[in-house]
Enzyme design. Structure first.
Site, PDB file in Angstrom:
ATOM      1  N   LYS A 294       5.572 -34.258  -2.004  1.00 31.80           N
ATOM      2  CA  LYS A 294       4.749 -33.942  -3.175  1.00 31.80           C
ATOM      3  C   LYS A 294       5.261 -34.698  -4.406  1.00 31.80           C
ATOM      4  CE  LYS A 294       3.563 -29.135  -2.003  1.00 31.80           C
ATOM      5  NZ  LYS A 294       2.106 -29.276  -2.016  1.00 31.80           N
TER       6      LYS A 294
ATOM      7  N   ARG B  94      -0.817 -24.103   7.596  1.00 32.02           N
ATOM      8  CA  ARG B  94      -1.670 -23.827   8.778  1.00 32.02           C
ATOM      9  C   ARG B  94      -0.893 -23.969  10.073  1.00 32.02           C
ATOM     10  NH1 ARG B  94      -5.742 -28.302   6.692  1.00 32.02           N
ATOM     11  NH2 ARG B  94      -4.737 -27.644   4.769  1.00 32.02           N
TER      12      ARG B  94
HETATM   13  N1  BES Z   1       1.494 -24.899  -0.552  1.00 37.33           N
HETATM   14  C1  BES Z   1       0.514 -25.898  -0.693  1.00 37.33           C
HETATM   15  C2  BES Z   1      -0.741 -25.400  -1.408  1.00 37.33           C
HETATM   16  C3  BES Z   1      -0.593 -25.008  -2.861  1.00 37.33           C
HETATM   17  C4  BES Z   1      -0.785 -25.942  -3.847  1.00 37.33           C
HETATM   18  C5  BES Z   1      -0.314 -23.717  -3.215  1.00 37.33           C
HETATM   19  C6  BES Z   1      -0.671 -25.574  -5.172  1.00 37.33           C
HETATM   20  C7  BES Z   1      -0.188 -23.337  -4.538  1.00 37.33           C
HETATM   21  C8  BES Z   1      -0.379 -24.273  -5.516  1.00 37.33           C
HETATM   22  C9  BES Z   1       0.068 -26.418   0.677  1.00 37.33           C
HETATM   23  O1  BES Z   1       1.025 -26.400   1.672  1.00 37.33           O
HETATM   24  C10 BES Z   1      -0.360 -27.832   0.508  1.00 37.33           C
HETATM   25  O2  BES Z   1       0.453 -28.628   0.132  1.00 37.33           O
HETATM   26  N2  BES Z   1      -1.612 -28.114   0.796  1.00 37.33           N
HETATM   27  C11 BES Z   1      -2.156 -29.418   0.691  1.00 37.33           C
HETATM   28  C12 BES Z   1      -3.072 -29.646   1.868  1.00 37.33           C
HETATM   29  C13 BES Z   1      -3.537 -31.068   2.009  1.00 37.33           C
HETATM   30  C14 BES Z   1      -2.387 -31.959   2.390  1.00 37.33           C
HETATM   31  C15 BES Z   1      -4.608 -31.111   3.075  1.00 37.33           C
HETATM   32  C16 BES Z   1      -2.954 -29.482  -0.626  1.00 37.33           C
HETATM   33  O3  BES Z   1      -3.582 -28.507  -1.002  1.00 37.33           O
HETATM   34  O4  BES Z   1      -2.876 -30.525  -1.273  1.00 37.33           O
HETATM   35 ZN    ZN Z   2       2.225 -28.175   1.688  1.00 42.27          ZN
END
Ligand code: BES
Ligand code: ZN
Ligand code: ZN
Length: 507
Positions: A286, A360
């Site tokens: 990230k 997931r």
């Molecule tokens: N934990 C994150 C989602 C999240 C983002 C929660 C901001 C709270 C605040 C999750 O694991 C994630 O990173 N999801 C990705 C999915 C994508 C790679 C398909 C996302 O939402 O960008």
């Molecule tokens: Zn994630």
């Protein structure tokens, strides 16, 4: 488990003018406020002047704090409830939360709370529950790691709150509701504290230790933890893959609540909560901005832990299983990587296209575990997608499901608990996006509707069970303090899921 601020709530037969609390909170309707203020002024001098000045009109969520040297309570807080016939559970709960938050900020260690005008919209038992839930919510603080002067001068150690009413029957009803609200409030505060703890303190094994301690302290609750060896034996490939990059190994935490007596044919509820103790994104790392908030990526798991404590303490006559898959998502020489093909617990294979779509991958094993445990309803809850937060903002969680009645029941629980949901679509079109050419599934869909395709991925692991998914990304966290709450974890999900189970028992 010890509370950070030891909050106690009770109901007492007493006129509020006799209260000897360090803060007196009067919750007032806006209807004929001037007249009411004149009457109340005889008991608590100063109120009429405040209202006459126009500083307090009784509007919902408004407050005025003033000081008096006449009565026993020197700090008087007026909290608005709005119009009498528009009173809702949320307004009442938030009024109590605002009073408690203000009391803690003012360093008042005793709080008296009263609704001097007669109110008819909410029954008295429910009012007791709502006020108690609100007091716990508003009084909550997280400062475990603040040391030195700041801490010693900074805050009170305990808040003793009393709801006052002059009618003995009303006090009995209030007390009944307070008992329930107290249990739910404590459980929610526990969830908030553990969610607020940082990633260097809470990792999968230490989270499992917390769950074990909660089970030890709670009658009717048991906790089993699968460690990495047992996860390998059971071939829980999703959880293992996500945990593979971290120095702290993954866990599957299984809490079971079995009441002393259950009627035959009562369904088993399975609650599955995502507990990523820190989500760096893994190899698909990230951006650094805001990454610190990914310690809250375990909030779904804590919603489940808090709910399990609450349903057990409320002695609800239904079996509930709490399943918390937990891992830390880190990049390293041993971590999973984009392109990997993972065989999940269900035997379905998944092509990994992004290691940041890890929630997931642990939930699919958790959901399938609930299927093997013969749960009739499966509800998973997770901070799953940024897409859900983009769609709904920070006030409502996304709700997807394969069953219309389950949707209705969760929407009802949301109304009762004040933890909101919004029904979003999922299903075949979204599931098609999750098909891989080289495995059964892939772990990301197209750019659009990411919350919906994530749900469609999960739904495929629930078999023919009634299943719902709650995407709580966004509602897990207050980025700054509110009038009714401190910043940090919201404990979202504990009240919602407890209300869902309670309603199921009352059917
Ligand atoms: N934990 C994150 C989602 C999240 C983002 C929660 C901001 C709270 C605040 C999750 O694991 C994630 O990173 N999801 C990705 C999915 C994508 C790679 C398909 C996302 O939402 O960008
Ligand atoms: Zn994630
Ligand atoms: Zn995540």
């Amino acid at each position: 488990m010890k509370q950070i601020i030891n909050v106690t709530v009770s109901a007492q037969k007493q006129d509020f003018s006799k209260a000897k609390a360090q803060m007196l909170a009067l919750a007032l309707f806006s209807d004929s406020i001037e007249q009411t203020a004149k009457q109340l002024d005889k008991k608590v001098p100063g109120i009429a002047a405040v209202v006459k000045l126009g500083d307090f009109k009784g509007k919902s969520a408004s407050t005025t704090l003033f000081y008096t040297d006449k009565g026993d309570s020197k700090r008087v807080l007026l909290v608005g409830l709005g119009e009498k016939d528009k009173l809702t559970s949320d307004i009442l709960r938030n009024a109590a939360a605002t009073a408690a938050n203000t009391a803690v900020s003012s360093k008042a260690v005793t709080l008296a709370f009263a609704i001097p005008q007669e109110q008819t919209k909410i029954d008295t038992v429910a009012a007791g529950r709502l006020i108690a839930e609100g007091i716990h919510f508003g009084a909550y603080r997280y400062d475990e790691y603040v040391t030195g002067d700041k801490k010693e001068n900074g805050r009170i150690k305990a808040l003793k709150a009393t709801i006052l009413d002059t009618n003995a029957a009303a006090v009995r009803s209030l007390s009944k509701g307070v008992n329930t609200g107290d249990i739910i409030g404590h459980s929610q505060s526990l969830a908030r504290t553990i969610a607020n703890r940082p990633g260097n303190v809470i990792n999968p094994p230490s989270l499992a230790a917390v769950a074990k301690q909660v089970a030890r302290e709670t009658k009717g609750l048991t906790c089993t933890v699968l460690d990495e060896k047992q996860l390998k034996q059971k071939k829980m490939g999703g959880i293992l893959a996500v945990g593979s990059g971290s120095a702290t190994p993954p866990r599957l935490i299984i809490l079971k609540y079995r009441p002393a007596k259950v009627k035959k044919n009562t369904p088993i509820v399975g609650l599955v909560g995502k507990a990523i103790t820190f989500d760096s994104g893994g190899i698909s790392i990230k951006p650094s901005q805001g990454m610190q908030d990914m310690k809250f990526d375990k909030s779904g798991g804590l919603a489940v832990l808090g709910t399990m404590k609450a349903v057990a303490e409320l002695k609800l006559p239904i079996k509930v299983f709490g399943i918390i898959p937990s891992a830390e998502n880190m990049p390293s020489g041993t971590s999973w990587r984009p392109g990997d093909i993972v065989t999940t617990f269900s035997k379905k294979t998944v092509e990994i296209q992004n290691t940041d779509a890890e929630g997931r991958m642990i939930l699919c094993d958790g959901i399938y575990y609930a299927v093997t445990q013969k749960c009739d309803f499966i509800i998973d809850i997770a901070t799953l997608t940024g897409a859900c937060m983009v769609a709904l903002g920070k006030y409502k969680a996304g709700l997807m499901s394969n069953d219309d009645e389950l949707i209705k029941n969760i929407e009802q629980a949301a109304k009762d608990s004040g933890e909101n949901v919004w029904h979003l679509p999922s299903g075949d079109e979204y599931a098609d996006e999750m098909k891989s050419e080289i495995a059964d599934l892939k772990n990301i869909g197209s750019r659009w509707g990411g919350a919906c395709s994530a749900a469609a991925f999960l739904g495929q692991f629930a078999g023919d069970k009634k299943w719902a998914h709650i995407d709580m990304a966004g509602v897990d966290l207050f980025e700054s303090g509110k009038k009714y709450a401190a910043s940090g974890s919201t404990g979202y999900g504990v009240r919602l899921l407890t209300a869902f189970v309670q309603n199921l028992c009352n059917k």
